[in-house]
Design an enzyme around this catalytic site. Structure first.
Site: not given
Ligand code: RIB
Length: 299
Positions: A12, A40, A212, A241, A246-247, A286
């Site tokens: 990133d 991923g 949401l 940030d 979501g991940d 993070s």
């Molecule tokens: O969901 C965030 C991610 O989306 C970032 O880390 C970036 O690589 C994109 O894939």
């Protein structure tokens, strides 16, 4: 039960901007950070920091060694990674002063998945293992077909949402984690209850979580004779940030499922982990540890 995350890994490039660049505008920025990312990898780090046993599948390209090292430092098993002769996937991320982001994703190595790789990556999995997927790699539909045939539990976070998803048989999934925009694309409505009704009619065995934004998240879990529902509010924080929030949510949720937590516990931990993650810069970097999440839950 173990978790296989067959997913993307990105480098990133994060730019702090006064505002997202507009059409025709050249924007000069002074702050650039390069860090680990990819939906991923972020989700694997989140699952591992949440205490789960995780295997990362996917393609490792040129320049991606540091991503493999980070996964290993976090206890993620990288033995299933597939070396490819292609530049590692990357993302160009603008982060605005309110913490919101805007992302350009270049798939690179992540788009090199092959049929032979799918077979070998799924080979060590046995019935009931959890397969976690996002939409930053190719051949998703094929992976789902093979995983379903092996009796794996399949969780899909169909992000970023694009036309490739039309090939996916959602009826073969066990869990879908989507945001309200993705709910709109899939069902024609962003209203979570209405979207759930549409999805439940189409795919009766599919359990769904819909995030949401500031309104929190809602889960609908299909049980033998009923549907369990949980509404989870957000934990209010000062965002720095939002990249990877979501991940973090998805990873913590998946780890909770595998640990056997109740649906409410899964949702609460996922929401708390995501809230902590937005107070810090970066994506994978993070993601909080389980100890940090549990400490905040006690406050
Ligand atoms: O969901 C965030 C991610 O989306 C970032 O880390 C970036 O690589 C994109 O894939």
């Amino acid at each position: 039960m173990k978790i296989l995350n067959f997913g993307s890994m990105n480098l990133d490039h994060v730019y702090q901007v006064p505002h997202f660049s507009q059409p025709g505008e050249s924007l000069s920025v002074t702050e650039l950070a390069t860090g680990p990312g990819g939906k991923g990898l972020n989700q694997s780090i989140a699952m591992a920091r949440a205490g789960a046993t995780v295997f990362q599948g996917g393609c490792l390209g040129a320049g991606g060694e540091r991503l493999k090292t980070l996964l290993e430092e976090n206890g993620v098993d990288t033995s299933l990674l597939w070396p490819v002769d292609e530049a590692q996937g990357h993302a160009i991320i603008q982060v605005a002063p309110d913490g919101e982001n805007s992302i350009l994703y270049y798939g690179g190595s992540n788009r090199c998945v092959t049929e032979a790789q799918i077979e070998q990556t799924l080979a060590p999995c046995t019935q009931g293992d959890l397969l976690v997927l996002q939409n930053e790699i190719v051949l998703l539909a094929e992976i789902i077909e093979q995983a379903y045939a092996k009796g794996l539990t399949i969780l899909l976070n169909p992000s970023p949402f694009d036309e490739e998803l039309a090939k996916v048989d959602f009826g073969k999934l066990d869990w879908l984690i989507i945001n309200e925009l993705e709910a709109g694309f899939l069902t024609g409505t962003q209203d979570p209850d209405q979207a759930w009704e549409v999805l439940h009619d189409r795919y009766p065995r599919l359990s769904v979580v819909i995030t949401l934004g500031s309104a929190g998240s809602r889960a609908y879990r299909v049980l033998a004779d009923q549907v369990e529902q949980v509404q989870q509010p957000v934990f209010p924080v000062q965002a720095v940030d939002t990249t990877g929030a979501g991940d973090t949510f998805t990873g913590y949720f998946a780890a909770g499922l595998v640990r056997g937590d109740t649906l409410r516990q899964c949702m609460e931990k996922a929401a708390m982990a995501a809230a902590i993650s937005v107070t810090r810069p970066g994506a994978a970097s993070s993601v909080p540890t389980l100890a940090e999440v549990e400490a905040q839950q006690k406050i």
